[in-house]
Design a protein around this motif. Structure first.
Motif, PDB file in Angstrom:
ATOM      1  N   GLY A   1       0.785  -1.227   0.000  1.00  0.00           N
ATOM      2  CA  GLY A   1       0.000   0.000   0.000  1.00  0.00           C
ATOM      3  C   GLY A   1       0.814   1.272   0.000  1.00  0.00           C
ATOM      4  O   GLY A   1       0.275   2.350  -0.286  1.00  0.00           O
ATOM      5  N   CYS A   2       2.110   1.185   0.315  1.00  0.00           N
ATOM      6  CA  CYS A   2       2.908   2.414   0.417  1.00  0.00           C
ATOM      7  C   CYS A   2       4.253   2.351  -0.282  1.00  0.00           C
ATOM      8  O   CYS A   2       4.954   3.361  -0.376  1.00  0.00           O
ATOM      9  CB  CYS A   2       3.105   2.789   1.882  1.00  0.00           C
ATOM     10  N   ILE A   3       4.648   1.186  -0.804  1.00  0.00           N
ATOM     11  CA  ILE A   3       5.978   1.072  -1.396  1.00  0.00           C
ATOM     12  C   ILE A   3       6.134   1.948  -2.633  1.00  0.00           C
ATOM     13  O   ILE A   3       7.220   2.473  -2.911  1.00  0.00           O
ATOM     14  CB  ILE A   3       6.311  -0.407  -1.712  1.00  0.00           C
ATOM     15  N   ALA A   4       5.074   2.147  -3.392  1.00  0.00           N
ATOM     16  CA  ALA A   4       5.177   2.984  -4.598  1.00  0.00           C
ATOM     17  C   ALA A   4       5.539   4.413  -4.226  1.00  0.00           C
ATOM     18  O   ALA A   4       6.374   5.046  -4.898  1.00  0.00           O
ATOM     19  CB  ALA A   4       3.870   2.941  -5.383  1.00  0.00           C
ATOM     20  N   ARG A   5       4.921   4.942  -3.164  1.00  0.00           N
ATOM     21  CA  ARG A   5       5.255   6.305  -2.719  1.00  0.00           C
ATOM     22  C   ARG A   5       6.727   6.386  -2.348  1.00  0.00           C
ATOM     23  O   ARG A   5       7.421   7.343  -2.714  1.00  0.00           O
ATOM     24  CB  ARG A   5       4.389   6.695  -1.521  1.00  0.00           C
ATOM     25  N   CYS A   6       7.214   5.392  -1.628  1.00  0.00           N
ATOM     26  CA  CYS A   6       8.616   5.359  -1.209  1.00  0.00           C
ATOM     27  C   CYS A   6       9.553   5.342  -2.417  1.00  0.00           C
ATOM     28  O   CYS A   6      10.461   6.176  -2.527  1.00  0.00           O
ATOM     29  CB  CYS A   6       8.855   4.126  -0.341  1.00  0.00           C
ATOM     30  N   VAL A   7       9.346   4.399  -3.321  1.00  0.00           N
ATOM     31  CA  VAL A   7      10.254   4.225  -4.453  1.00  0.00           C
ATOM     32  C   VAL A   7      10.185   5.414  -5.402  1.00  0.00           C
ATOM     33  O   VAL A   7      11.224   5.868  -5.914  1.00  0.00           O
ATOM     34  CB  VAL A   7       9.948   2.911  -5.189  1.00  0.00           C
ATOM     35  N   LYS A   8       8.995   5.936  -5.641  1.00  0.00           N
ATOM     36  CA  LYS A   8       8.876   7.097  -6.533  1.00  0.00           C
ATOM     37  C   LYS A   8       9.616   8.302  -5.959  1.00  0.00           C
ATOM     38  O   LYS A   8      10.186   9.102  -6.710  1.00  0.00           O
ATOM     39  CB  LYS A   8       7.408   7.425  -6.772  1.00  0.00           C
ATOM     40  N   SER A   9       9.625   8.449  -4.632  1.00  0.00           N
ATOM     41  CA  SER A   9      10.355   9.570  -4.033  1.00  0.00           C
ATOM     42  C   SER A   9      11.859   9.402  -4.211  1.00  0.00           C
ATOM     43  O   SER A   9      12.597  10.385  -4.310  1.00  0.00           O
ATOM     44  CB  SER A   9       9.999   9.707  -2.547  1.00  0.00           C
ATOM     45  N   ILE A  10      12.327   8.141  -4.265  1.00  0.00           N
ATOM     46  CA  ILE A  10      13.750   7.877  -4.502  1.00  0.00           C
ATOM     47  C   ILE A  10      14.092   8.127  -5.976  1.00  0.00           C
ATOM     48  O   ILE A  10      15.095   8.771  -6.298  1.00  0.00           O
ATOM     49  CB  ILE A  10      14.110   6.436  -4.103  1.00  0.00           C
ATOM     50  N   CYS A  11      13.245   7.636  -6.881  1.00  0.00           N
ATOM     51  CA  CYS A  11      13.477   7.844  -8.310  1.00  0.00           C
ATOM     52  C   CYS A  11      13.480   9.330  -8.674  1.00  0.00           C
ATOM     53  O   CYS A  11      14.140   9.739  -9.632  1.00  0.00           O
ATOM     54  CB  CYS A  11      12.414   7.119  -9.125  1.00  0.00           C
ATOM     55  N   ALA A  12      12.750  10.135  -7.908  1.00  0.00           N
ATOM     56  CA  ALA A  12      12.622  11.564  -8.206  1.00  0.00           C
ATOM     57  C   ALA A  12      13.746  12.400  -7.602  1.00  0.00           C
ATOM     58  O   ALA A  12      13.706  13.642  -7.683  1.00  0.00           O
ATOM     59  CB  ALA A  12      11.278  12.072  -7.698  1.00  0.00           C
ATOM     60  N   GLN A  13      14.748  11.772  -7.005  1.00  0.00           N
ATOM     61  CA  GLN A  13      15.836  12.535  -6.400  1.00  0.00           C
ATOM     62  C   GLN A  13      16.564  13.385  -7.443  1.00  0.00           C
ATOM     63  O   GLN A  13      16.800  12.948  -8.564  1.00  0.00           O
ATOM     64  CB  GLN A  13      16.826  11.587  -5.729  1.00  0.00           C
ATOM     65  N   THR A  14      16.906  14.601  -7.044  1.00  0.00           N
ATOM     66  CA  THR A  14      17.667  15.476  -7.941  1.00  0.00           C
ATOM     67  C   THR A  14      19.065  14.926  -8.172  1.00  0.00           C
ATOM     68  O   THR A  14      19.704  15.257  -9.178  1.00  0.00           O
ATOM     69  CB  THR A  14      17.758  16.892  -7.358  1.00  0.00           C
TER      70      THR A  14
END
Length: 301
Positions: free
Chosen positions: A17-30
């Protein structure tokens, strides 16, 4: 600055239920020079399926599906698979501000740091139910607990520290998530490998033991003022639901003895002895005040 590779290790267990939010925040790192190691620790829900879809969308993601062995062993497997100059840990129900990794790496590279530490946000979900242990209730007339509310925590003024200076600050608040968690920090992979540092399999607080062991090898530590890690409180976690007062006191005594040995090695035991003896009874973020205005250590960043 050059852009050394950062290995970001994410152990996962039943967090569909929450892993996508976690991983997307990592992929979006500057900061783009990253490898993302997703380690599925035998999840029985749809975590693996969600992560397969995420891995297909970003070539930096490496997905490992393994049998369930617990968070400590899963992180250790992540360390063994990592290729980066630096290692960063993220829990699967948490997330990052877009520039968090960049801030950590910039500080590490600028000061040739062995450790970088940052303040964090403690986030409470709307349905959070707090489980207060009997001994905590007994101490409520002495220690005022913070009401569950999202707020920032950080205890080390921003700046550059020797390993001994960092250790002296840590022992003043040794039981905080700020010092004990691996997730608001950046580590050097070569130090972890050279000294075979790993997470021990414990009922709880394996993070604190890991960070305490790492103190031995920190010559330069950097504290940054930027708050970029969002730690989600989980009222059903092991530390909240299965850990007894006896478990806590037993573990803290072991950590106290470890502090004694390490601080002796660092040559600062006589001046920190009183704080080390008090360490089993130290407070954490549930009773300590939140971060107010970030302070600055004498060596500016």
């Amino acid at each position: 600055m050059e852009f050394p590779l950062v290995s970001i290790i994410v152990p996962m267990y039943n967090t569909a239920g929450c892993i996508a939010r976690c991983v997307k925040s990592i992929c979006a790192q500057t900061y783009k020079s990253i490898e993302i190691l997703l380690l599925n620790d035998g999840s029985t829900d749809d975590t693996l399926a969600v992560c397969r879809a995420l891995a297909a969308s970003d070539h930096r993601i490496a997905l490992v599906d393994k049998t369930n062995t617990g968070a400590a062993d899963t992180r250790n497997q992540g360390i063994a698979l990592a290729h980066g100059k630096y290692i960063q840990f993220v829990d699967s129900d948490d997330w990052l501000a877009p520039d968090f990794t960049e801030k950590l790496v910039s500080a590490a590279e600028a000061h040739t740091a062995d450790l970088v530490i940052a303040p964090f946000w403690m986030v409470y979900p709307e349905n959070y139910v707090e489980h207060i242990r009997p001994w905590e209730k007994a101490l409520q007339h002495v220690l005022q607990r913070n009401p569950p509310r999202t707020r920032a925590y950080g205890y080390l003024p921003a700046g550059v520290y020797t390993g001994q200076e960092y250790a002296k600050h840590l022992i003043q608040k040794p039981n905080t998530f700020y010092y004990g968690s691996p997730c608001n920090k950046l580590y050097r992979r070569d130090l972890l490998r050279k000294h075979s540092l790993h997470f021990r399999k414990e009922l709880f607080a394996e993070d604190q033991l890991f960070n305490t062991e790492y103190l031995r090898f920190v010559h330069t530590a950097v504290s940054i003022p930027d708050i970029g890690y969002y730690y989600l409180q989980n009222g059903q976690s092991v530390s909240h639901s299965r850990v007894t007062t006896a478990d806590i006191l037993s573990l803290r005594r072991r950590v106290m003895l470890l502090y004694r040995d390490i601080y002796t090695e660092l040559g600062i035991y006589p001046e920190t002895r009183a704080a080390i003896l008090r360490s089993p009874f130290g407070e954490n973020e549930f009773t300590l005040p939140p971060l107010d205005t970030p302070q600055t250590h004498c060596c500016k960043l």
